[in-house]
Scaffold this motif. Structure first.
Motif, PDB file in Angstrom:
ATOM      1  N   ALA A   1       0.809  -1.176  -0.013  1.00  0.00           N
ATOM      2  CA  ALA A   1      -0.107   0.056  -0.048  1.00  0.00           C
ATOM      3  C   ALA A   1       0.698   0.990   0.124  1.00  0.00           C
ATOM      4  O   ALA A   1       0.710   2.161  -0.850  1.00  0.00           O
ATOM      5  CB  ALA A   1      -0.892  -0.034   1.294  1.00  0.00           C
ATOM      6  N   GLU A   2       2.101   1.283   1.064  1.00  0.00           N
ATOM      7  CA  GLU A   2       2.705   2.442   0.794  1.00  0.00           C
ATOM      8  C   GLU A   2       3.464   2.787  -0.610  1.00  0.00           C
ATOM      9  O   GLU A   2       3.634   3.605  -1.003  1.00  0.00           O
ATOM     10  CB  GLU A   2       3.786   2.330   2.051  1.00  0.00           C
ATOM     11  CG  GLU A   2       3.277   2.599   3.366  1.00  0.00           C
ATOM     12  CD  GLU A   2       4.342   2.009   4.421  1.00  0.00           C
ATOM     13  OE1 GLU A   2       5.417   1.898   4.067  1.00  0.00           O
ATOM     14  OE2 GLU A   2       3.489   1.807   5.487  1.00  0.00           O
ATOM     15  N   ALA A   3       3.971   1.465  -1.258  1.00  0.00           N
ATOM     16  CA  ALA A   3       4.584   1.533  -2.359  1.00  0.00           C
ATOM     17  C   ALA A   3       3.720   2.367  -3.452  1.00  0.00           C
ATOM     18  O   ALA A   3       4.162   3.193  -4.167  1.00  0.00           O
ATOM     19  CB  ALA A   3       5.347   0.214  -2.792  1.00  0.00           C
ATOM     20  N   PHE A   4       2.700   1.681  -3.442  1.00  0.00           N
ATOM     21  CA  PHE A   4       1.642   2.256  -4.341  1.00  0.00           C
ATOM     22  C   PHE A   4       1.367   3.748  -4.249  1.00  0.00           C
ATOM     23  O   PHE A   4       1.166   4.449  -5.113  1.00  0.00           O
ATOM     24  CB  PHE A   4       0.426   1.500  -4.825  1.00  0.00           C
ATOM     25  CG  PHE A   4       0.595   0.205  -5.422  1.00  0.00           C
ATOM     26  CD1 PHE A   4       1.384  -1.105  -4.783  1.00  0.00           C
ATOM     27  CD2 PHE A   4       0.491   0.130  -7.047  1.00  0.00           C
ATOM     28  CE1 PHE A   4       1.624  -1.877  -5.762  1.00  0.00           C
ATOM     29  CE2 PHE A   4       0.740  -0.806  -7.862  1.00  0.00           C
ATOM     30  CZ  PHE A   4       1.221  -1.954  -6.971  1.00  0.00           C
ATOM     31  N   ALA A   5       1.100   4.127  -2.917  1.00  0.00           N
ATOM     32  CA  ALA A   5       0.783   5.531  -2.560  1.00  0.00           C
ATOM     33  C   ALA A   5       1.971   6.246  -2.981  1.00  0.00           C
ATOM     34  O   ALA A   5       1.838   7.387  -3.534  1.00  0.00           O
ATOM     35  CB  ALA A   5       0.453   5.564  -1.049  1.00  0.00           C
ATOM     36  N   ALA A   6       2.969   5.922  -2.659  1.00  0.00           N
ATOM     37  CA  ALA A   6       4.280   6.772  -3.210  1.00  0.00           C
ATOM     38  C   ALA A   6       4.394   7.056  -4.564  1.00  0.00           C
ATOM     39  O   ALA A   6       5.221   8.052  -4.945  1.00  0.00           O
ATOM     40  CB  ALA A   6       5.483   6.018  -2.494  1.00  0.00           C
ATOM     41  N   GLU A   7       3.696   6.183  -5.415  1.00  0.00           N
ATOM     42  CA  GLU A   7       3.683   6.526  -6.786  1.00  0.00           C
ATOM     43  C   GLU A   7       2.729   7.258  -7.349  1.00  0.00           C
ATOM     44  O   GLU A   7       2.271   7.393  -8.434  1.00  0.00           O
ATOM     45  CB  GLU A   7       3.621   5.067  -7.546  1.00  0.00           C
ATOM     46  CG  GLU A   7       5.059   4.076  -7.396  1.00  0.00           C
ATOM     47  CD  GLU A   7       6.205   4.888  -7.940  1.00  0.00           C
ATOM     48  OE1 GLU A   7       5.980   5.316  -9.062  1.00  0.00           O
ATOM     49  OE2 GLU A   7       7.398   4.826  -7.536  1.00  0.00           O
ATOM     50  N   GLY A   8       1.749   7.748  -6.300  1.00  0.00           N
ATOM     51  CA  GLY A   8       0.582   8.400  -6.712  1.00  0.00           C
ATOM     52  C   GLY A   8      -0.602   7.722  -7.067  1.00  0.00           C
ATOM     53  O   GLY A   8      -1.623   8.302  -7.279  1.00  0.00           O
ATOM     54  N   ALA A   9      -0.908   6.591  -6.674  1.00  0.00           N
ATOM     55  CA  ALA A   9      -1.802   5.613  -6.951  1.00  0.00           C
ATOM     56  C   ALA A   9      -2.707   5.758  -5.814  1.00  0.00           C
ATOM     57  O   ALA A   9      -2.688   6.294  -4.753  1.00  0.00           O
ATOM     58  CB  ALA A   9      -1.437   4.241  -6.962  1.00  0.00           C
ATOM     59  N   ARG A  10      -4.159   5.677  -6.211  1.00  0.00           N
ATOM     60  CA  ARG A  10      -5.062   5.530  -5.142  1.00  0.00           C
ATOM     61  C   ARG A  10      -5.227   4.335  -4.411  1.00  0.00           C
ATOM     62  O   ARG A  10      -5.470   3.393  -5.313  1.00  0.00           O
ATOM     63  CB  ARG A  10      -6.557   6.081  -5.866  1.00  0.00           C
ATOM     64  CG  ARG A  10      -6.425   7.378  -6.167  1.00  0.00           C
ATOM     65  CD  ARG A  10      -7.774   7.852  -7.080  1.00  0.00           C
ATOM     66  NE  ARG A  10      -7.623   7.455  -8.438  1.00  0.00           N
ATOM     67  CZ  ARG A  10      -8.887   7.660  -9.389  1.00  0.00           C
ATOM     68  NH1 ARG A  10      -9.868   8.142  -9.033  1.00  0.00           N
ATOM     69  NH2 ARG A  10      -8.612   7.378 -10.818  1.00  0.00           N
ATOM     70  N   VAL A  11      -5.184   4.326  -2.969  1.00  0.00           N
ATOM     71  CA  VAL A  11      -5.104   3.080  -2.343  1.00  0.00           C
ATOM     72  C   VAL A  11      -6.191   2.803  -1.674  1.00  0.00           C
ATOM     73  O   VAL A  11      -6.360   3.471  -0.648  1.00  0.00           O
ATOM     74  CB  VAL A  11      -3.571   2.919  -1.922  1.00  0.00           C
ATOM     75  CG1 VAL A  11      -3.387   1.567  -1.242  1.00  0.00           C
ATOM     76  CG2 VAL A  11      -2.715   3.106  -2.855  1.00  0.00           C
ATOM     77  N   ALA A  12      -6.783   1.490  -1.751  1.00  0.00           N
ATOM     78  CA  ALA A  12      -8.013   1.006  -0.681  1.00  0.00           C
ATOM     79  C   ALA A  12      -7.087  -0.258   0.022  1.00  0.00           C
ATOM     80  O   ALA A  12      -6.581  -1.003  -0.377  1.00  0.00           O
ATOM     81  CB  ALA A  12      -9.031   0.573  -1.449  1.00  0.00           C
ATOM     82  N   ILE A  13      -7.136   0.250   1.389  1.00  0.00           N
ATOM     83  CA  ILE A  13      -6.417  -0.767   2.412  1.00  0.00           C
ATOM     84  C   ILE A  13      -7.728  -1.539   2.950  1.00  0.00           C
ATOM     85  O   ILE A  13      -8.404  -1.045   3.629  1.00  0.00           O
ATOM     86  CB  ILE A  13      -5.841   0.233   3.347  1.00  0.00           C
ATOM     87  CG1 ILE A  13      -4.754   1.091   2.804  1.00  0.00           C
ATOM     88  CG2 ILE A  13      -5.164  -0.736   4.405  1.00  0.00           C
ATOM     89  CD1 ILE A  13      -4.805   2.354   3.336  1.00  0.00           C
ATOM     90  N   ASN A  14      -7.692  -2.843   2.604  1.00  0.00           N
ATOM     91  CA  ASN A  14      -8.615  -3.731   3.232  1.00  0.00           C
ATOM     92  C   ASN A  14      -8.109  -4.191   4.477  1.00  0.00           C
ATOM     93  O   ASN A  14      -6.849  -4.528   4.766  1.00  0.00           O
ATOM     94  CB  ASN A  14      -8.766  -5.131   2.028  1.00  0.00           C
ATOM     95  CG  ASN A  14      -9.214  -6.017   2.947  1.00  0.00           C
ATOM     96  OD1 ASN A  14      -8.687  -7.316   3.259  1.00  0.00           O
ATOM     97  ND2 ASN A  14     -10.638  -6.051   3.279  1.00  0.00           N
ATOM     98  N   TYR A  15      -8.972  -4.221   5.510  1.00  0.00           N
ATOM     99  CA  TYR A  15      -8.410  -5.024   6.928  1.00  0.00           C
ATOM    100  C   TYR A  15      -9.914  -5.752   7.292  1.00  0.00           C
ATOM    101  O   TYR A  15     -11.043  -5.793   6.660  1.00  0.00           O
ATOM    102  CB  TYR A  15      -8.392  -3.674   7.970  1.00  0.00           C
ATOM    103  CG  TYR A  15      -9.742  -2.906   8.101  1.00  0.00           C
ATOM    104  CD1 TYR A  15     -10.013  -1.997   7.151  1.00  0.00           C
ATOM    105  CD2 TYR A  15     -10.243  -3.298   9.322  1.00  0.00           C
ATOM    106  CE1 TYR A  15     -11.179  -1.096   7.533  1.00  0.00           C
ATOM    107  CE2 TYR A  15     -11.572  -2.537   9.419  1.00  0.00           C
ATOM    108  CZ  TYR A  15     -11.911  -1.554   8.631  1.00  0.00           C
ATOM    109  OH  TYR A  15     -13.078  -0.648   9.126  1.00  0.00           O
ATOM    110  N   ARG A  16      -9.537  -6.451   8.252  1.00  0.00           N
ATOM    111  CA  ARG A  16     -10.801  -7.181   8.780  1.00  0.00           C
ATOM    112  C   ARG A  16     -10.673  -6.969  10.244  1.00  0.00           C
ATOM    113  O   ARG A  16      -9.568  -7.112  10.839  1.00  0.00           O
ATOM    114  CB  ARG A  16     -10.343  -8.730   8.533  1.00  0.00           C
ATOM    115  CG  ARG A  16     -11.486  -9.680   9.023  1.00  0.00           C
ATOM    116  CD  ARG A  16     -11.228 -11.192   8.836  1.00  0.00           C
ATOM    117  NE  ARG A  16      -9.901 -11.368   9.341  1.00  0.00           N
ATOM    118  CZ  ARG A  16      -9.861 -12.273  10.294  1.00  0.00           C
ATOM    119  NH1 ARG A  16     -10.752 -12.809  10.905  1.00  0.00           N
ATOM    120  NH2 ARG A  16      -8.618 -12.575  10.901  1.00  0.00           N
TER     121      ARG A  16
END
Ligand code: NAI
Ligand code: BGC
Length: 260
Positions: free
Chosen positions: A24-39
């Motif tokens: 998630a951090e790596a994609f966010a650092a590339e400017g992607a929109r990131v949905a973080i799934n959790y349970r």
């Protein structure tokens, strides 16, 4: 080299865990929109989303148990509402499960591992593909394991789930390729995360682990996240239907470095 992942809509399952949070951090650092799934507990995923937003990346924390088809459909519905769909699914949630030889393990414990690691990956891929096939673009990268190849005593459900994930990947890739969608898996070796803390946090466990890794070090979550970035990008536009091993050589039979 440009990865061109800016504004891509990315969902990471198990996004609050060791590998998932690094992805998630790596994609966010590339400017992607990131949905973080959790349970369950939202704290980590929500804090991550807030941190990403603070540096200008769009982010969401989205709850779902990956074994729950209705919950997954609702999670994808949230992505539809927020961003109009999905471009990259990182099918990463997984558990090792309870250790036990095949003749000892309770059937519920065995089945739970298959449900999370294999059925969960299928259910998420199914929702993603419904959208990706229609838009004629998208990439799915599932987190398999070296144990899609290497037997692991005490973990028959885990090894079976990851071997199953490898063939699920190949078959979905065959189905989706004519629609412009790529489907891949990453097989990490031993990576320093909570899942195997009991091994790497003990000197004896670490010593034994290092005998299995030709490159001589445990993997770090970023080793896997970097490969996920490349596979999701157009740098890998000609790669589909296969597993990429990120394992420091664990599957290179280090026992055979001497003798044979
Ligand atoms: P972790 O324990 O830190 O993360 C696992 C994540 O999966 C957590 O976020 C957890 O909440 C989530 N999860 C578990 N069950 C879930 C469910 N029913 N619904 C939604 N989320 C669920 O461990 P790690 O290492 O980050 O594991 C991530 C993936 O990497 C797993 O699929 C694991 O099998 C795989 N893997 C890990 C390796 C390692 O050495 N750390 C090596 C090879 C594969
Ligand atoms: C397991 C880890 C283990 C690694 C190497 C992974 O699939 O989740 O617990 O350390 O394989 O054996």
């Amino acid at each position: 080299m440009e990865l061109n992942l800016r504004d891509k809509r990315v969902l990471v399952t198990g996004g609050d865990g060791g590998l998932g949070s690094a992805m998630a951090e790596a994609f966010a650092a590339e400017g992607a929109r990131v949905a973080i799934n959790y349970r369950g507990e939202p704290d980590i995923a929500e804090r991550m989303a807030a941190d990403f937003k603070a540096v200008g990346a769009d982010a969401l924390a989205v709850e779902a148990d990956v074994t729950d088809a209705d919950g997954i459909a609702a999670m994808f519905g949230r992505l539809d509402e927020a961003w109009g769909g999905i471009d990259v699914l990182l099918n990463n949630a997984g558990i090792d499960g309870k250790a036990g030889k095949g003749w000892e393990i309770a059937v519920e414990d065995w089945t739970r591992v298959i449900d999370v690691n294999l059925k969960g990956a299928f259910l998420c891929a199914r929702e993603a593909l419904r959208r990706m096939v229609k838009q004629r673009a998208g990439v799915i990268v599932s987190t398999s394991s070296v144990h899609e190849l290497i037997a692991w005593s005490g973990y028959s459900a885990y090894t079976a789930s990851k071997a199953g994930l490898a063939m699920l990947t190949k078959t979905l890739a065959q189905e989706a390729a004519p629609h412009g969608v790529r489907v891949l898996a990453i097989a990490p070796g031993a990576i320093r995360t909570p899942i195997n803390r009991s091994v790497w946090s003990e000197p004896e466990g670490m010593r034994d682990l290092l005998t299995k890794i030709p490159l001589g070090r445990i993997g770090e979550p970023e080793d896997v996240a970097n490969m996920a970035l490349v596979l999701a990008s157009d740098l890998a536009a000609y790669v589909t239907g296969t597993t990429i091993f990120v394992d420091g050589g664990m599957t290179d039979y280090p026992e055979f470095a001497h003798g044979g």
